[in-house]
Design a protein around this motif. Sequence first.
Motif, PDB file in Angstrom:
ATOM      1  N   UNK A 188       0.871  -1.177   0.000  1.00 33.64           N
ATOM      2  CA  UNK A 188       0.000   0.000   0.000  1.00 33.64           C
ATOM      3  C   UNK A 188       0.908   1.227   0.000  1.00 33.64           C
ATOM      4  N   UNK A 189       0.695   2.109  -0.975  1.00 34.14           N
ATOM      5  CA  UNK A 189       1.529   3.304  -1.078  1.00 34.14           C
ATOM      6  C   UNK A 189       0.688   4.559  -0.905  1.00 34.14           C
ATOM      7  N   UNK A 190       1.201   5.499  -0.115  1.00 36.15           N
ATOM      8  CA  UNK A 190       0.551   6.784   0.139  1.00 36.15           C
ATOM      9  C   UNK A 190       1.396   7.898  -0.474  1.00 36.15           C
ATOM     10  N   UNK A 191       0.747   8.771  -1.230  1.00 33.99           N
ATOM     11  CA  UNK A 191       1.421   9.871  -1.921  1.00 33.99           C
ATOM     12  C   UNK A 191       0.796  11.181  -1.469  1.00 33.99           C
ATOM     13  N   UNK A 192       1.625  12.064  -0.930  1.00 36.00           N
ATOM     14  CA  UNK A 192       1.168  13.410  -0.584  1.00 36.00           C
ATOM     15  C   UNK A 192       1.885  14.414  -1.466  1.00 36.00           C
ATOM     16  N   UNK A 193       1.116  15.140  -2.286  1.00 30.62           N
ATOM     17  CA  UNK A 193       1.708  16.134  -3.160  1.00 30.62           C
ATOM     18  C   UNK A 193       2.274  17.313  -2.384  1.00 30.62           C
ATOM     19  N   UNK A 194       3.295  17.945  -2.979  1.00 28.50           N
ATOM     20  CA  UNK A 194       3.961  19.099  -2.375  1.00 28.50           C
ATOM     21  C   UNK A 194       4.119  20.177  -3.445  1.00 28.50           C
ATOM     22  N   UNK A 195       3.871  21.425  -3.076  1.00 28.94           N
ATOM     23  CA  UNK A 195       3.939  22.513  -4.033  1.00 28.94           C
ATOM     24  C   UNK A 195       5.307  22.704  -4.653  1.00 28.94           C
ATOM     25  N   UNK A 196       6.362  22.316  -3.953  1.00 29.69           N
ATOM     26  CA  UNK A 196       7.725  22.412  -4.481  1.00 29.69           C
ATOM     27  C   UNK A 196       8.153  21.111  -5.161  1.00 29.69           C
ATOM     28  N   UNK A 244       8.378  18.276  -3.901  1.00 31.26           N
ATOM     29  CA  UNK A 244       9.052  17.360  -2.992  1.00 31.26           C
ATOM     30  C   UNK A 244       7.981  16.447  -2.382  1.00 31.26           C
ATOM     31  N   UNK A 245       7.364  15.680  -3.244  1.00 32.81           N
ATOM     32  CA  UNK A 245       6.245  14.847  -2.828  1.00 32.81           C
ATOM     33  C   UNK A 245       6.705  13.789  -1.829  1.00 32.81           C
ATOM     34  N   UNK A 297       7.755  -0.433   6.454  1.00 31.32           N
ATOM     35  CA  UNK A 297       7.419   0.911   5.999  1.00 31.32           C
ATOM     36  C   UNK A 297       8.677   1.565   5.458  1.00 31.32           C
ATOM     37  N   UNK A 298       8.579   2.150   4.265  1.00 31.58           N
ATOM     38  CA  UNK A 298       9.756   2.771   3.646  1.00 31.58           C
ATOM     39  C   UNK A 298       9.366   3.989   2.826  1.00 31.58           C
ATOM     40  N   UNK A 299      10.308   4.931   2.698  1.00 34.82           N
ATOM     41  CA  UNK A 299      10.120   6.117   1.885  1.00 34.82           C
ATOM     42  C   UNK A 299      10.566   5.833   0.452  1.00 34.82           C
ATOM     43  N   UNK A 300       9.922   6.501  -0.511  1.00 35.00           N
ATOM     44  CA  UNK A 300      10.275   6.378  -1.924  1.00 35.00           C
ATOM     45  C   UNK A 300      10.603   7.756  -2.468  1.00 35.00           C
ATOM     46  N   UNK A 301      11.531   7.798  -3.412  1.00 31.72           N
ATOM     47  CA  UNK A 301      11.777   9.046  -4.132  1.00 31.72           C
ATOM     48  C   UNK A 301      10.538   9.408  -4.945  1.00 31.72           C
ATOM     49  N   UNK A 302      10.230  10.702  -5.022  1.00 28.12           N
ATOM     50  CA  UNK A 302       9.048  11.093  -5.812  1.00 28.12           C
ATOM     51  C   UNK A 302       9.278  10.950  -7.305  1.00 28.12           C
TER      52      UNK A 302
END
Length: 229
Positions: free
Chosen positions: A197-205, A207-208, A224-229
């Motif tokens: 399951x992946x969660x994506x939060x958009x960022x104005x700069x 840097x999602x 749980x791990x972070x992914x490059x946008x």
Amino acid sequence: MTTDPTGATDLAALLRSLRVWDPEITELPPFDPATAPADPLALFTAWFADAVTAGQPEPHTLSLATSDASGLPDVRTVMLHGADREGWSFATHATSAKGRQLTDRPYAALGFYWPVLGRQVRVRGPVTSAPAAESAADLHARSTGALAAALTGHQSEVLTSYDDLERASRAAWERARREPDAPVPTWTLYRVRADAVEFFQGDGERRHVRVRYRRGEGGADWVRELLWP
């Protein structure tokens, strides 16, 4: 609307005129991945509630991706019927195109997009069918229109004329009103037991923030791990 000299719509120009996450519509909330819970279901439930509160139209719609017997992909929009420890659920006729595909290849991917918050959620995993009694209970807990649509049947089959659909639909509506517990044997509740399951939060700069949960060894705990946008 942008048109070319012939009067046709200029799709390329129209696409260039659009923007992603217009600040008049979208508010991009901060998301600190360090605060993400250990279980993806808890985060999904919180984000779903946020989307409802933010006024996201039809937040329960999702893209359902399956593949046919040859491995070719297919996708369509369906409704979420629930999400719990057993998985993310949706329903359809077992005889429909997606029902047949899930019989041949019982694995699916789901995609949620809530643009008012710049958020996406992706779910992938094997699919199982709920028992017939549970599928029936799910259908009969829904609206008369949902039952009428299910009773109309023939989903994904070739339609000879729209008149045929009107006749079948009228008969189905009459029966649904007369028999609110009318059986629909092919109606099936499906569950996706997530492998990831992946969660994506958009960022104005740009840097999602992307946080992926995947099942660890044995499938009991989540990594749980972070992914490059």
